[in-house]
Design an enzyme around this catalytic site. Structure first.
Site, PDB file in Angstrom:
ATOM      1  N   CYS A   1      27.406 -39.774  28.935  1.00  0.00           N
ATOM      2  CA  CYS A   1      25.921 -40.391  28.401  1.00  0.00           C
ATOM      3  C   CYS A   1      25.100 -40.257  29.545  1.00  0.00           C
ATOM      4  O   CYS A   1      25.711 -40.047  30.555  1.00  0.00           O
ATOM      5  CB  CYS A   1      26.033 -42.092  28.009  1.00  0.00           C
ATOM      6  SG  CYS A   1      27.422 -42.491  27.028  1.00  0.00           S
TER       7      CYS A   1
ATOM      8  N   ARG B   1      23.614 -33.774  28.797  1.00  0.00           N
ATOM      9  CA  ARG B   1      24.587 -34.345  29.166  1.00  0.00           C
ATOM     10  C   ARG B   1      25.284 -34.129  27.567  1.00  0.00           C
ATOM     11  O   ARG B   1      26.741 -34.241  27.737  1.00  0.00           O
ATOM     12  CB  ARG B   1      24.864 -35.771  29.584  1.00  0.00           C
ATOM     13  CG  ARG B   1      24.561 -35.608  31.319  1.00  0.00           C
ATOM     14  CD  ARG B   1      23.612 -37.134  31.334  1.00  0.00           C
ATOM     15  NE  ARG B   1      25.181 -37.865  32.037  1.00  0.00           N
ATOM     16  CZ  ARG B   1      26.420 -38.063  33.234  1.00  0.00           C
ATOM     17  NH1 ARG B   1      25.592 -37.021  33.474  1.00  0.00           N
ATOM     18  NH2 ARG B   1      26.977 -38.819  33.222  1.00  0.00           N
TER      19      ARG B   1
ATOM     20  N   TRP C   1      26.296 -40.920  23.914  1.00  0.00           N
ATOM     21  CA  TRP C   1      27.472 -39.787  23.171  1.00  0.00           C
ATOM     22  C   TRP C   1      28.722 -41.208  22.261  1.00  0.00           C
ATOM     23  O   TRP C   1      29.129 -41.585  23.593  1.00  0.00           O
ATOM     24  CB  TRP C   1      28.391 -39.360  23.889  1.00  0.00           C
ATOM     25  CG  TRP C   1      28.883 -38.016  23.391  1.00  0.00           C
ATOM     26  CD1 TRP C   1      28.401 -37.228  23.148  1.00  0.00           C
ATOM     27  CD2 TRP C   1      30.545 -38.602  23.522  1.00  0.00           C
ATOM     28  NE1 TRP C   1      29.428 -36.271  22.465  1.00  0.00           N
ATOM     29  CE2 TRP C   1      30.949 -36.946  21.879  1.00  0.00           C
ATOM     30  CE3 TRP C   1      31.407 -39.138  23.624  1.00  0.00           C
ATOM     31  CZ2 TRP C   1      31.899 -36.296  22.741  1.00  0.00           C
ATOM     32  CZ3 TRP C   1      32.803 -38.169  23.128  1.00  0.00           C
ATOM     33  CH2 TRP C   1      32.689 -37.662  22.229  1.00  0.00           C
TER      34      TRP C   1
ATOM     35  N   ASN D   1      27.771 -45.937  30.463  1.00  0.00           N
ATOM     36  CA  ASN D   1      29.010 -45.128  30.110  1.00  0.00           C
ATOM     37  C   ASN D   1      30.476 -45.600  30.327  1.00  0.00           C
ATOM     38  O   ASN D   1      30.404 -46.093  30.924  1.00  0.00           O
ATOM     39  CB  ASN D   1      28.156 -43.993  31.010  1.00  0.00           C
ATOM     40  CG  ASN D   1      28.730 -42.585  30.782  1.00  0.00           C
ATOM     41  OD1 ASN D   1      29.590 -42.688  29.693  1.00  0.00           O
ATOM     42  ND2 ASN D   1      29.360 -42.218  31.608  1.00  0.00           N
ATOM     43  N   GLY D   2      31.264 -45.180  29.824  1.00  0.00           N
ATOM     44  CA  GLY D   2      32.792 -45.776  29.604  1.00  0.00           C
ATOM     45  C   GLY D   2      32.797 -45.797  28.840  1.00  0.00           C
ATOM     46  O   GLY D   2      32.438 -45.961  27.205  1.00  0.00           O
TER      47      GLY D   2
ATOM     48  N   GLU E   1      37.921 -17.720  26.761  1.00  0.00           N
ATOM     49  CA  GLU E   1      36.771 -18.019  27.460  1.00  0.00           C
ATOM     50  C   GLU E   1      35.484 -17.625  26.357  1.00  0.00           C
ATOM     51  O   GLU E   1      34.859 -18.160  26.348  1.00  0.00           O
ATOM     52  CB  GLU E   1      36.498 -17.890  28.609  1.00  0.00           C
ATOM     53  CG  GLU E   1      34.914 -18.421  29.036  1.00  0.00           C
ATOM     54  CD  GLU E   1      34.852 -19.715  29.182  1.00  0.00           C
ATOM     55  OE1 GLU E   1      33.147 -19.958  29.608  1.00  0.00           O
ATOM     56  OE2 GLU E   1      35.393 -20.460  28.997  1.00  0.00           O
TER      57      GLU E   1
ATOM     58  N   LYS F   1      33.347 -20.120  23.970  1.00  0.00           N
ATOM     59  CA  LYS F   1      32.125 -20.190  24.082  1.00  0.00           C
ATOM     60  C   LYS F   1      31.326 -19.802  22.255  1.00  0.00           C
ATOM     61  O   LYS F   1      30.479 -20.949  22.089  1.00  0.00           O
ATOM     62  CB  LYS F   1      31.261 -18.694  24.821  1.00  0.00           C
ATOM     63  CG  LYS F   1      31.453 -18.828  26.051  1.00  0.00           C
ATOM     64  CD  LYS F   1      30.550 -19.962  26.837  1.00  0.00           C
ATOM     65  CE  LYS F   1      30.833 -20.495  27.453  1.00  0.00           C
ATOM     66  NZ  LYS F   1      32.276 -21.578  28.137  1.00  0.00           N
TER      67      LYS F   1
ATOM     68  N   GLU G   1      31.733 -23.391  21.019  1.00  0.00           N
ATOM     69  CA  GLU G   1      31.186 -24.431  21.450  1.00  0.00           C
ATOM     70  C   GLU G   1      29.633 -24.629  20.703  1.00  0.00           C
ATOM     71  O   GLU G   1      29.234 -25.283  20.257  1.00  0.00           O
ATOM     72  CB  GLU G   1      31.064 -24.108  22.384  1.00  0.00           C
ATOM     73  CG  GLU G   1      32.270 -24.578  23.141  1.00  0.00           C
ATOM     74  CD  GLU G   1      31.945 -24.353  25.207  1.00  0.00           C
ATOM     75  OE1 GLU G   1      32.403 -26.105  25.851  1.00  0.00           O
ATOM     76  OE2 GLU G   1      31.464 -22.952  25.809  1.00  0.00           O
TER      77      GLU G   1
ATOM     78  N   HIS H   1      52.637 -11.606  16.811  1.00  0.00           N
ATOM     79  CA  HIS H   1      53.378 -12.639  16.525  1.00  0.00           C
ATOM     80  C   HIS H   1      52.392 -14.092  16.122  1.00  0.00           C
ATOM     81  O   HIS H   1      52.577 -14.725  16.755  1.00  0.00           O
ATOM     82  CB  HIS H   1      53.909 -13.565  17.843  1.00  0.00           C
ATOM     83  CG  HIS H   1      54.376 -12.401  18.764  1.00  0.00           C
ATOM     84  ND1 HIS H   1      56.300 -12.143  19.026  1.00  0.00           N
ATOM     85  CD2 HIS H   1      54.594 -11.170  19.961  1.00  0.00           C
ATOM     86  CE1 HIS H   1      57.000 -10.987  19.084  1.00  0.00           C
ATOM     87  NE2 HIS H   1      55.390 -10.839  19.889  1.00  0.00           N
TER      88      HIS H   1
ATOM     89  N   LYS I   1      28.583 -32.898  28.318  1.00  0.00           N
ATOM     90  CA  LYS I   1      28.268 -31.610  29.191  1.00  0.00           C
ATOM     91  C   LYS I   1      29.968 -32.119  30.363  1.00  0.00           C
ATOM     92  O   LYS I   1      30.546 -31.846  30.842  1.00  0.00           O
ATOM     93  CB  LYS I   1      26.589 -31.351  30.215  1.00  0.00           C
ATOM     94  CG  LYS I   1      27.023 -31.014  31.137  1.00  0.00           C
ATOM     95  CD  LYS I   1      27.062 -29.382  31.447  1.00  0.00           C
ATOM     96  CE  LYS I   1      27.234 -28.353  32.361  1.00  0.00           C
ATOM     97  NZ  LYS I   1      27.427 -26.425  32.068  1.00  0.00           N
TER      98      LYS I   1
END
Length: 612
Positions: A2, A27, A73, A99-100, A485, A489, A492, A508, A607
């Protein structure tokens, strides 16, 4: 995760706070709110973007020189207006942002309900502001002391900011396992999750430590204490951060700007750390403990997300160049196991923000077991930078796009320098190979620029596959982490399902998914496994997949087998991830734009993951 911003001074608070909230949008969040204190506390909060909040605020008088703001968030309770922050105490005297996660909120809530407290939201945050109210009312305490007493009963992670209607000349903040920064201006003070919302007004900051409480006053004074009521005298840091670094500078999105910054950010990661002409490499952060790192029994990398993929490249680098056994751990798993960590192990943590909760917890565990802990982070003054024995900054500058790009290549650059430093000192690489790698590494920024010039070609490839539902990324050796990666991307920011796999593992299981609708992106730059890669492509083509290859310049055989290809300049094999990842970043970006996705703030993502 947050975003927090607070102001007390002589200026109107609302414009400063709402501008700060916009700078904190990167964020990740799903609602936003403000509370301004004038004669009384006024609260406005809305689900959705800060722009929704701005529309709602037009119906209110938001004049006042004390205020707090928040982007949430969601953790406890769905994203809606009621669960958004700030939250008020039962007597409407206190306003709090948080936040938390308060882990024991349910127990606290039951106890408070028995005392007559009523709750209107589903959040743990509302429980905390009621708890502070209870201590303030019961013991007739000043706000800072009520906050301290309340937090002694809290289990979990938090950064909080609280205002009291009956004391408009003070704001109180506190933190534990979640960042909170004090900004010191000219007769004005700020509190924020990070420096981005306050850098316009001051570059002087104090990074609060865990279990510290700060009271900031309108006269510009502040006091810091810990939960045991001991006074602290924190260091004031001057930030080397410019406001224009936080702007898009003509790019459509922060992510695209950050992709294009990589020639510069890779160079910055190397600055002062190597000289190919003179034949030396020196990573300053290693020097105090160099012999301990050189003779480590084992290197353990701890990271999450994109940083975990960087660490995988690091494993290859450290084992090949320095011949030190290495393994890569998800920090979130490491912290909940009973891992075997010895005093002669070195734990290297990678985190762009330096605030990743799981990585911090893993480091604490490793520290307790006597290991040397080394941090590779981007944000100066971050929690990981402060708790590690030693470490290196990657000097990538602010990364605003939620999907990490330039931090990935900067992390790999620093890891390469470290492995070269160790390998040369240890004698596990020859002088000739060492010199070749130094020269090749110095040439990487220019070669990245060359890859970026193929942007329009990559955009065209994106237009051809933008409507697919699934995709497969394959790589070998150093480029297996790049395959992971690239897939991450795409997931995301475009919300297309994608998997990264070692190319040899395709038979496999994943080969069952391949048909004429499946794009298979193959990173085919490994000269050490050239024939094997060709075999993989033939197997994919036989099943009519859409083959997109990342190949070295001048490679003809794979080019002919591919439906689409992107060429990258030749370089030494350990350095290929720094080039091969660039087309994958651009491919994901263009697909996301074409699909109408929010590139910089993808749904459900934040973020910096500062809570579990």
């Amino acid at each position: 995760m947050c975003g927090i911003v607070a102001y007390i001074g002589k200026k109107e608070a609302y414009p400063i706070i709402v501008e700060g909230l916009k700078r904190l949008e990167y964020r990740g969040y799903d609602s936003a709110g403000v509370s301004i204190l004038s004669d009384r506390i006024m609260v406005v909060k809305k689900k959705g973007k800060v722009s929704n909040l701005e529309e709602a605020v037009q119906e209110y008088n938001v004049s006042g020189t004390t205020g707090i703001g928040h982007t949430r968030w969601a953790t406890h309770g769905e994203p809606n207006d009621i669960n958004a922050h700030p939250h008020l105490s039962g007597n409407k005297r206190l306003a709090l942002i948080h936040n938390g996660i308060i882990e024991n909120y349910a127990t606290l809530k039951k106890a408070l309900q028995k005392l007559g407290h009523e709750f209107i939201s589903e959040t743990d945050t509302e429980v905390l502001v009621h708890l502070i109210e209870e201590y303030q009312k019961r013991d007739d305490l000043a706000l800072d002391e009520a906050v301290r007493k309340a937090l002694l009963n809290v289990v979990g992670a938090y950064s909080i900011v609280v205002m009291d209607e009956q004391n408009p000349d003070m704001i109180v903040g506190a933190r534990k396992s979640s960042p909170l920064v004090l900004g010191i201006g000219d007769e004005e003070l700020f509190l924020a999750s990070d420096a981005t919302p306050i850098i316009k007004y001051t570059n002087k900051v104090v990074y609060l430590n865990d279990e510290e409480i700060v009271a900031i006053h309108r006269n510009g004074k502040y006091e810091v204490k810990n939960l045991h009521n001991e006074v602290k005298f924190p260091t004031i840091h001057e930030l080397d951060l410019k406001l224009d670094e936080l702007e898009k500078e003509g790019f459509d999105h922060y992510m695209l700007k950050e992709i294009y910054q990589q020639p510069t950010t890779i160079k910055e990661s190397m600055r002062g750390r190597l000289n190919a002409a003179e034949g030396w490499v020196l990573v300053g952060g290693m020097q105090q403990y160099f012999n301990r790192i050189l003779h480590a029994k084992r290197i353990i990398f701890a990271a999450c997300g994109t940083s975990w993929h960087s660490a995988l490249v690091g494993e290859y680098l450290f084992e090949e160049l320095a011949r030190i056994p290495a393994e890569v751990e998800y920090a979130s798993e490491l912290r909940y196991r009973n891992p075997i960590i010895h005093e002669d192990d070195v734990v290297i943590a990678l985190s762009q923000s330096g605030e990743t909760a799981d990585t911090l917890a893993a480091l604490e565990l490793a520290k307790e077991k006597g290991a040397l802990i080394y941090g590779i982070v981007n944000v100066v003054g971050s929690s990981i930078a402060r708790i590690t024995h030693c470490g290196s900054y990657i000097h990538a500058g602010p990364e605003i796009g939620v999907a990490s790009t330039k931090a990935f290549t900067s992390q790999i650059t620093v890891l390469t320098l470290m492995a070269l430093n160790l390998g040369y000192k240890k004698g596990t690489i020859t002088e000739d190979y060492f010199r070749r790698l130094l020269n090749a590494l110095e040439a990487i920024p220019g070669k990245v620029e060359k890859v970026l010039k193929q942007n329009e070609k990559i955009r065209f490839i994106a237009s051809e596959i933008k409507d697919v539902s699934n995709s497969l990324y394959l790589g070998r050796g150093y480029n297996f982490p790049v395959a992971l990666e690239g897939a991450l991307k795409l997931k995301e920011i475009s919300y297309i399902h994608a998997e990264g796999y070692p190319a040899a593992e395709m038979k496999h299981g994943p080969i069952a998914l391949i048909d004429e609708n499946m794009p298979v992106i193959i990173i085919a730059t490994n000269q050490s496994a050239y024939e094997k890669v060709i075999s993989n492509i033939q197997e994919v083509k036989a099943r009519k997949a859409i083959v997109i290859s990342i190949i070295p310049e001048g490679e003809e055989k794979i080019k002919e087998m591919s439906d689409y290809y992107v060429e990258i300049p030749e370089t030494e094999e350990p350095l290929t991830p720094l080039l091969s990842v660039i087309p994958l970043q651009l491919l994901a970006y263009h697909i996301a734009v074409m699909r109408g996705c929010d590139v910089d703030q993808p749904r459900n993502l934040a973020k910096s993951v500062t809570v579990e």
